[in-house]
Write an enzyme that holds these catalytic residues in place. Structure first.
Site, PDB file in Angstrom:
ATOM      1  N   GLY A 116       0.796  -1.221   0.000  1.00 52.76           N
ATOM      2  CA  GLY A 116       0.000   0.000   0.000  1.00 52.76           C
ATOM      3  C   GLY A 116       0.825   1.264   0.000  1.00 52.76           C
ATOM      4  O   GLY A 116       0.300   2.342   0.237  1.00 52.76           O
ATOM      5  N   CYS A 117       2.118   1.121  -0.259  1.00 47.32           N
ATOM      6  CA  CYS A 117       3.026   2.255  -0.131  1.00 47.32           C
ATOM      7  C   CYS A 117       2.812   3.281  -1.232  1.00 47.32           C
ATOM      8  O   CYS A 117       2.634   2.946  -2.383  1.00 47.32           O
ATOM      9  CB  CYS A 117       4.456   1.750  -0.183  1.00 47.32           C
ATOM     10  SG  CYS A 117       5.681   3.041  -0.361  1.00 47.32           S
ATOM     11  N   GLY A 118       2.837   4.551  -0.849  1.00 50.51           N
ATOM     12  CA  GLY A 118       2.766   5.605  -1.833  1.00 50.51           C
ATOM     13  C   GLY A 118       4.049   6.403  -1.835  1.00 50.51           C
ATOM     14  O   GLY A 118       4.856   6.326  -2.742  1.00 50.51           O
ATOM     15  N   CYS A 120       6.265   6.174   0.749  1.00 50.27           N
ATOM     16  CA  CYS A 120       7.019   5.649   1.876  1.00 50.27           C
ATOM     17  C   CYS A 120       8.520   5.591   1.623  1.00 50.27           C
ATOM     18  O   CYS A 120       9.297   5.592   2.548  1.00 50.27           O
ATOM     19  CB  CYS A 120       6.507   4.262   2.252  1.00 50.27           C
ATOM     20  SG  CYS A 120       6.715   3.040   0.949  1.00 50.27           S
ATOM     21  N   HIS A 188      -1.003   1.997  -6.418  1.00 51.49           N
ATOM     22  CA  HIS A 188       0.015   2.770  -7.126  1.00 51.49           C
ATOM     23  C   HIS A 188       0.672   1.913  -8.197  1.00 51.49           C
ATOM     24  O   HIS A 188       0.986   2.395  -9.286  1.00 51.49           O
ATOM     25  CB  HIS A 188       1.095   3.273  -6.165  1.00 51.49           C
ATOM     26  CG  HIS A 188       0.568   3.740  -4.857  1.00 51.49           C
ATOM     27  ND1 HIS A 188       0.577   2.941  -3.738  1.00 51.49           N
ATOM     28  CD2 HIS A 188      -0.025   4.892  -4.497  1.00 51.49           C
ATOM     29  CE1 HIS A 188       0.033   3.595  -2.734  1.00 51.49           C
ATOM     30  NE2 HIS A 188      -0.348   4.779  -3.167  1.00 51.49           N
TER      31      HIS A 188
END
Length: 273
Positions: A116-118, A120, A188
């Site tokens: 779920g990293c954007g 990070c 993403h």
């Protein structure tokens, strides 16, 4: 841009044994669950970032990430893409224009990116929140066209149909419908794959719009604006940060795009009756 692929593609889902409880009754059966693997993006043999992603469309992912993160300014600055698939991980090795590589070394993101990293992996705020020029005029989209694409997208996500756990990003050309869809466990990543597919097919970024099944967070707007996509529609909610960026860049931002409704949060002029 040249591309090489080594070894066969990995499976995007796996069958597992489960106990399903429904209405007071337990049934022992099987289910399909989505796979995710570490994908290392490597530039000139220097590791940049590792992302967890669905093991599919690796070249699209590498090209789309490189552009949407502003690591290069133009598609032609990406020179080579080579995909090497190991047992437990995938390397996407790229070469870019030398002046871009020297800049890249200064903003190296050698951190693991969760599904779920954007933002990070960004080391500094200025790396994550880039100044972007206004998007171009784009193309008008009718309300009827938008809702036809929303209906169509539900039938064009084979991985999600099996697993129920992946996002989709669809490129839509008004009057022609959805041209292609890319799926991934990370929203993403799905968008990056769709952007990469656009670039690799030499599509006109001004001729269509992006429809995503996720929320419209800041980095989703930023990625689209970076490559000149002027219209983004999302199934779920936006963030205030995303709305402000869409307003600033002139992007049309639509959220809560469902079968019977939608909400326009920024620059409504491109959406017409």
């Amino acid at each position: 841009m040249t591309t090489a692929i080594l070894e066969e593609s990995k499976s995007v889902s796996s069958e597992v044994s489960i106990d399903r409880w429904t209405g007071g009754t337990t049934t022992h059966t099987t289910d399909q669950v989505a796979e995710e693997v570490p994908i290392a993006l490597v530039y000139h043999n220097v590791p940049h970032v590792v992302m967890l992603a669905t093991p599919a469309n690796f070249e699209d992912f590498g090209v789309g990430f490189t552009l949407s993160e502003g690591l290069v300014a133009r598609p032609e600055e990406i020179r080579e893409v080579e995909v090497t698939q190991g047992v437990d991980a995938v390397d996407v090795r790229m070469t870019v224009a030398w002046e871009r590589f020297t800049e890249l070394l200064h903003r190296r993101r050698n951190l693991t990116g969760r599904t779920g990293c954007g933002l990070c992996g960004a080391e500094k705020a200025e790396d994550a929140i880039r100044e972007l020029p206004p998007v171009g005029p784009g193309t008008p989209v009718t309300i009827q066209d938008l809702h036809a694409a929303i209906e169509q997208l539900g039938t064009l996500q084979p991985i999600n149909s099996r697993t129920g756990s992946v996002h989709g990003a669809a490129w839509v050309v008004p009057g022609q419908g959805i041209q292609f869809v890319r799926e991934d466990v990370g929203r993403h990543n799905a968008l990056d794959k769709a952007i990469g597919a656009l670039v690799r097919s030499k599509a006109d970024m001004a001729a269509g719009y992006m429809l995503v099944t996720s929320r419209a967070s800041y980095e989703m707007v930023q990625k689209c604006a970076t490559v000149g996509i002027a219209f983004l529609a999302a199934f779920s909610a936006p963030t205030a940060f995303a709305v402000r960026l869409a307003q600033k860049t002139g992007m049309t931002l639509v959220a809560f795009a469902r079968r019977d409704r939608h909400v326009v949060y920024a620059n409504p002029g491109r959406l017409t009756e």
